[in-house]
Enzyme design. Structure first.
Site, PDB file in Angstrom:
ATOM      1  N   ALA A 109       0.836  -1.207   0.000  1.00 44.70           N
ATOM      2  CA  ALA A 109       0.000   0.000   0.000  1.00 44.70           C
ATOM      3  C   ALA A 109       0.871   1.257   0.000  1.00 44.70           C
ATOM      4  O   ALA A 109       1.954   1.254   0.592  1.00 44.70           O
ATOM      5  CB  ALA A 109      -0.928  -0.002   1.214  1.00 44.70           C
ATOM      6  N   PRO A 110       0.420   2.300  -0.698  1.00 45.50           N
ATOM      7  CA  PRO A 110      -0.869   2.445  -1.396  1.00 45.50           C
ATOM      8  C   PRO A 110      -0.928   1.878  -2.802  1.00 45.50           C
ATOM      9  O   PRO A 110      -1.977   1.860  -3.402  1.00 45.50           O
ATOM     10  CB  PRO A 110      -1.074   3.956  -1.405  1.00 45.50           C
ATOM     11  CG  PRO A 110       0.301   4.523  -1.396  1.00 45.50           C
ATOM     12  CD  PRO A 110       1.138   3.587  -0.575  1.00 45.50           C
ATOM     13  N   GLY A 112       1.711   2.315  -5.581  1.00 48.91           N
ATOM     14  CA  GLY A 112       2.507   2.881  -6.662  1.00 48.91           C
ATOM     15  C   GLY A 112       3.557   1.920  -7.185  1.00 48.91           C
ATOM     16  O   GLY A 112       3.742   1.776  -8.401  1.00 48.91           O
ATOM     17  N   GLU A 131      -0.732  -6.140   1.900  1.00 47.12           N
ATOM     18  CA  GLU A 131      -0.696  -5.049   2.874  1.00 47.12           C
ATOM     19  C   GLU A 131      -1.295  -5.536   4.182  1.00 47.12           C
ATOM     20  O   GLU A 131      -2.394  -6.076   4.202  1.00 47.12           O
ATOM     21  CB  GLU A 131      -1.453  -3.831   2.363  1.00 47.12           C
ATOM     22  CG  GLU A 131      -1.593  -2.699   3.359  1.00 47.12           C
ATOM     23  CD  GLU A 131      -0.262  -2.228   3.931  1.00 47.12           C
ATOM     24  OE1 GLU A 131      -0.173  -2.044   5.168  1.00 47.12           O
ATOM     25  OE2 GLU A 131       0.691  -2.045   3.148  1.00 47.12           O
ATOM     26  N   ARG A 136      -5.375   0.382   4.741  1.00 49.72           N
ATOM     27  CA  ARG A 136      -4.420   0.612   3.652  1.00 49.72           C
ATOM     28  C   ARG A 136      -4.575  -0.441   2.560  1.00 49.72           C
ATOM     29  O   ARG A 136      -4.355  -0.162   1.374  1.00 49.72           O
ATOM     30  CB  ARG A 136      -2.989   0.630   4.201  1.00 49.72           C
ATOM     31  CG  ARG A 136      -2.668   1.906   4.952  1.00 49.72           C
ATOM     32  CD  ARG A 136      -1.321   1.820   5.677  1.00 49.72           C
ATOM     33  NE  ARG A 136      -0.217   1.509   4.800  1.00 49.72           N
ATOM     34  CZ  ARG A 136       0.431   2.383   4.022  1.00 49.72           C
ATOM     35  NH1 ARG A 136       0.038   3.650   4.006  1.00 49.72           N
ATOM     36  NH2 ARG A 136       1.450   2.014   3.276  1.00 49.72           N
ATOM     37  N   ASP A 176       9.291  -2.848   0.480  1.00 51.07           N
ATOM     38  CA  ASP A 176       9.310  -1.405   0.733  1.00 51.07           C
ATOM     39  C   ASP A 176       8.807  -1.235   2.159  1.00 51.07           C
ATOM     40  O   ASP A 176       7.617  -1.034   2.392  1.00 51.07           O
ATOM     41  CB  ASP A 176       8.436  -0.675  -0.273  1.00 51.07           C
ATOM     42  CG  ASP A 176       8.511   0.831  -0.113  1.00 51.07           C
ATOM     43  OD1 ASP A 176       9.622   1.342   0.080  1.00 51.07           O
ATOM     44  OD2 ASP A 176       7.460   1.492  -0.165  1.00 51.07           O
ATOM     45  N   CYS A 229      12.038   4.861   3.144  1.00 51.33           N
ATOM     46  CA  CYS A 229      12.072   6.301   2.878  1.00 51.33           C
ATOM     47  C   CYS A 229      12.579   7.016   4.128  1.00 51.33           C
ATOM     48  O   CYS A 229      12.004   7.990   4.591  1.00 51.33           O
ATOM     49  CB  CYS A 229      10.705   6.829   2.439  1.00 51.33           C
ATOM     50  SG  CYS A 229       9.377   6.589   3.634  1.00 51.33           S
TER      51      CYS A 229
END
Length: 451
Positions: A109-110, A112, A131, A136, A176, A229
């Site tokens: 999620a989300p 991309g 997810e 989400r 991720d 991130c």
């Protein structure tokens, strides 16, 4: 001085800190990633409805001007692009997903990065998008539909449960990972307010659990990309160092990325790794902040997954078969899954046993049986609208397109009576039903654009 700033200056030194975060006083980078399943990036660059500039992070990524609103444009509804922070588009291409493979986006999620993987796979193979958080996961499913993805299995599962069910099943896994979000500080003030050393420690522990599950899920010889991130040592080089220490069956590969910069030896808090092989993105590189590492599971590992005996394809319900033969003849005899009243068009590769897993969607929801008739679903026309033999073709900038997205009836020009795909500039928007010179709207109410 904040904990974050103090820590980064200690790791990098004052001068390098200022250089790497030199974009800190500018507006956060904004971007879109083109869905190359429906439009080539080069074509988008020429035809884009707003000013764009090529991004260095992936071949389909573009920077946006700060004053545009891409989420309101018809092409966004059509799934031509995904609004995405520019450096976030860098991780998925490093995985090297190919048509015909089994690929897992473990923390999807989300959606991309799942959209990027789906485009790379060109509709072939199996793409599992998972997810853990329920809300989400619902957003993920909505975006899978919007992007017209046809080969995805969307799950709402804990990674450990998925690993127990499908050990050694996947050729490639993208992790991720949930993180402390230090790369989001310029975009989200709340992320900075909530940040602390305790949060970093908590995230690193969660990442270790997720990576352990990913290790089980990957087949021998398979590849994995880990990304965050955030900038924290414990979650980046530290997470990879700890993982390699516990999993000697894995090796670190060159990232393959030309953007950003290598990692830092000072961040190897859980044992040394070759930091030249991993990649970091700082604001000075044109993105908000990312870390990426690519790993491979050695061929010598014992294979775990065993192919099950295949069940016979269920008999096609007569109303469904008649509908598909009339409107989607190319898909009329594809494999389906029948669950209650719902009918799903399955991906090309056989599904593994999914019993006991929380599956939100397997393949494309074609529709459902309502009494003795077949009622098609939005996902069918989003995924396969170009194959529909009855179409109403619109242009992005014409009044009928805006009216359709508001949920209104539109005048019919090309479509014949009955259900029809509605497209804008050749890309599916949804569907309607033509009768008496108009197309009655079937665009989902929750997606309608009233602005």
């Amino acid at each position: 001085m904040s904990y974050f700033e103090e820590r980064e200056k200690e790791i990098l030194g004052e001068q390098l800190y200022r250089e790497l975060f030199s974009a800190g006083n500018t507006a956060p980078a904004r971007g879109v990633t083109v869905n190359t399943s429906v439009m080539e990036a080069e074509s988008f660059a020429v035809r884009a409805p707003f000013t764009v500039e090529k991004s260095p992070f992936c071949s389909a990524g573009f920077y946006l001007r700060q004053d545009c609103k891409p989420g309101l444009d018809p092409w966004h509804h059509a799934g031509v692009y995904y609004v995405q922070e520019p450096s976030a588009s860098g991780a998925a291409p490093l995985l090297g997903a190919q048509p015909g493979e089994r690929v897992l986006d473990l923390c999807a999620a989300p959606g991309g990065k799942s959209a990027q993987l789906a485009a790379a796979m060109q509709g072939g193979g199996l793409l599992f998008c998972n997810e853990y958080e329920t809300k989400r996961a619902a957003v993920l499913l909505s975006n899978i539909e919007r992007m017209g993805t046809s080969n995805a299995v969307v799950l709402n599962e804990a990674p450990v449960h998925l690993a127990a069910a499908l050990p050694g099943f996947f050729d490639r896994v993208l992790v991720d990972a949930p993180c402390s979000g230090e790369g989001m500080f310029r975009k989200e003030e709340a992320a900075l307010r909530q940040h602390s050393a305790a949060l970093v420690k908590q995230c690193a522990a969660l990442q270790a659990e997720i990576l352990d599950a990913a290790a089980v899920l990957l087949r021998p010889g398979g590849e994995m990309v880990y990304s965050t991130c955030t900038f924290s040592p414990e979650e980046d080089e530290g997470s990879i160092g700890a993982f390699l220490h516990l999993h000697p069956e894995f090796e670190l590969l060159p990232s393959g990325a030309a953007f950003g910069c290598p990692g830092h030896e000072a961040c190897c808090v859980n044992g040394p790794i070759d930091v030249s092989l991993v990649r970091r993105v700082y604001p000075c590189h044109g993105g908000e902040g990312h870390f990426m590492a690519r790993l491979r599971k050695k061929e010598s590992c014992e294979a775990k997954y065993t192919e099950p005996h295949r069940k016979k394809t269920p008999r096609l319900p007569a109303p469904y078969q008649a509908f598909m033969e009339a409107l989607f003849p190319a898909l009329a005899y594809e494999n389906i899954l029948v669950e209650g009243a719902k009918i799903y068009l399955l991906p090309g590769l056989p599904l593994p046993p999914l019993k006991g897993l929380k599956v939100l969607r397997a393949g494309v929801l074609a529709g459902e049986m309502v009494k003795d008739r077949f009622q098609p679903h939005h996902h069918l026309f989003k995924a396969f609208g170009t194959l529909c033999v009855n179409k109403e073709e619109l242009r992005r900038d014409e009044a009928r397109t805006a009216a359709f997205l508001r949920g209104e009836e539109i005048s019919a020009v090309q479509a014949q009576d009955g259900f029809c795909a509605v497209l804008t500039d050749g890309v599916p928007l949804g569907f309607g039903k033509k009768s008496g010179g108009t197309v009655k709207n079937h665009y989902p109410k929750g997606l309608r654009n009233f602005k």
